[in-house]
Design an enzyme around this catalytic site. Structure first.
Site, short mmCIF file in Angstrom:
data_model
loop_
_atom_site.label_atom_id
_atom_site.label_comp_id
_atom_site.label_asym_id
_atom_site.label_seq_id
_atom_site.Cartn_x
_atom_site.Cartn_y
_atom_site.Cartn_z
N GLY A 66 0.97 -1.20 0.16
CA GLY A 66 0.11 -0.11 0.00
C GLY A 66 0.98 1.22 0.11
O GLY A 66 1.98 1.19 0.00
N GLY A 67 0.11 2.40 0.30
CA GLY A 67 0.92 3.59 0.19
C GLY A 67 1.88 3.67 1.30
O GLY A 67 3.00 4.53 1.04
N LYS A 87 4.21 -5.40 9.51
CA LYS A 87 3.87 -4.39 8.54
C LYS A 87 5.60 -3.62 8.36
O LYS A 87 6.27 -3.56 9.46
CB LYS A 87 2.93 -3.38 9.22
CG LYS A 87 1.61 -3.90 9.04
CD LYS A 87 0.52 -2.82 9.74
CE LYS A 87 0.22 -1.67 8.58
NZ LYS A 87 -0.91 -0.75 9.17
N ASP A 140 -10.52 6.67 11.19
CA ASP A 140 -10.80 6.16 9.94
C ASP A 140 -11.64 4.73 10.07
O ASP A 140 -11.17 3.58 9.52
CB ASP A 140 -9.55 5.59 9.37
CG ASP A 140 -9.61 5.61 7.87
OD1 ASP A 140 -10.61 6.08 7.39
OD2 ASP A 140 -8.50 4.93 7.06
#
Length: 299
Positions: free
Chosen positions: A96-97, A116, A213
């Site tokens: 991902g980003g 991660k 979020d």
């Protein structure tokens, strides 16, 4: 696909800006009318000015060029078997980003984890990404609850790679993959899942953090037993430590200064206005998720 689109956009821009005049100057414009597209491109390339001699027309959109440069500069994913600190990479799960997500093995305990890794590149926002990465690890570590993904470890290895080791959730999938407008979840199942999410958020808020979020993509569910569904809240990359203001409101300003942070379909009004946030900001987002589960689309 993005790289292919960028190549096509760049080829079209360069052709419009340079190829036509050059072809006309060489007297071959008429002949190109009957040549197939690939041959035309080859002909244009053969007589076009060398790259170093081309002055970019200001009217040409350089988005494609920027995309190509970013793609060329992007680091390749870490290799399987590589060690990050005490963790051995086993299998790449996602990119991902912010970085990469791997199945990895803790060589001390032999436990498999979800690891991660933050991307190590020349991104001008790298310091912001590292700041978010560290905040994510602090928020996840502070909130211990059965419905919040467990953080085992976080740190930086000798090569400077930032990592977070999380609970590896087997049998779980993103909530957004568990339903559709034509195949919704049963109302009683939705109620059970939402209650678990509420308890998770209450625990998070009690530690002083707001998630910012909450959305179906950040809620993992295990529906193997519909009578006993399980939910986990994850991804604290946008979490913010709340602080008391002079008026007594709870402040949760975005990490990116005056920029709005969140996912539009689930954002409360105060997020749009960059105003002080409260625990209710997260509960509003969860209400949007519940609405989507019941109706098939967010409000």
């Amino acid at each position: 696909d993005d790289l292919l689109d960028a190549l096509e956009d760049l080829a079209a821009a360069l052709a419009n800006a340079h190829a036509a005049p050059d072809l006309a100057a060489h007297g071959v414009t008429a002949q190109l009318a009957g040549i197939e597209a690939r041959e035309a491109a080859d002909a244009a390339a053969a007589i076009a000015p060398k790259p170093e001699s081309i002055a970019v027309d200001p009217s040409v959109d350089t988005k494609a060029m920027r995309q190509l440069e970013a793609a060329a500069a992007a680091p390749a994913p870490k290799s399987e078997g590589l060690r990050i600190g005490k963790y051995e990479l086993i299998r790449l799960l996602d990119t991902g980003g912010m970085g990469e997500l791997w199945v990895a093995r803790d060589t001390y305990t032999e436990r498999e984890v979800a690891l991660k890794l933050i991307k190590q590149d020349d991104d001008p926002d790298i310091e912001t990404k590292i700041k978010r990465f560290r905040l994510e690890s602090k928020a996840a570590a502070a909130a211990t609850h059965p419905n919040i993904v467990t953080l085992f470890d976080a740190g930086t290895d000798e090569a400077g790679t930032h990592y977070i080791a999380l609970e590896l959730l087997v049998g779980y999938q993103q909530l957004q993959s568990s339903f559709s407008a034509s195949d919704p979840l049963a109302a009683d199942l939705i109620a059970r899942l939402m209650l678990q999410a509420v308890e998770a958020l209450r625990t998070l808020h009690a530690t002083g953090y707001v998630h910012r979020d909450i959305k179906p993509a950040n809620l993992l569910v295990n529906l193997t037993d519909p009578a006993d569904p399980k939910l986990k809240v994850l991804d604290f990359g946008l979490a913010k430590k709340m602080e008391r203001t002079k008026t007594g409101a709870v402040e949760g300003a975005p990490l990116t200064g005056r920029w709005v942070v969140g996912t539009p379909d689930y954002m409360a009004r105060e997020q749009w206005e960059n105003a002080p946030l409260t625990a209710q900001t997260d509960f509003y987002a969860l209400g949007c998720v519940q609405y989507q589960l019941l109706t098939g689309s967010p409000p």
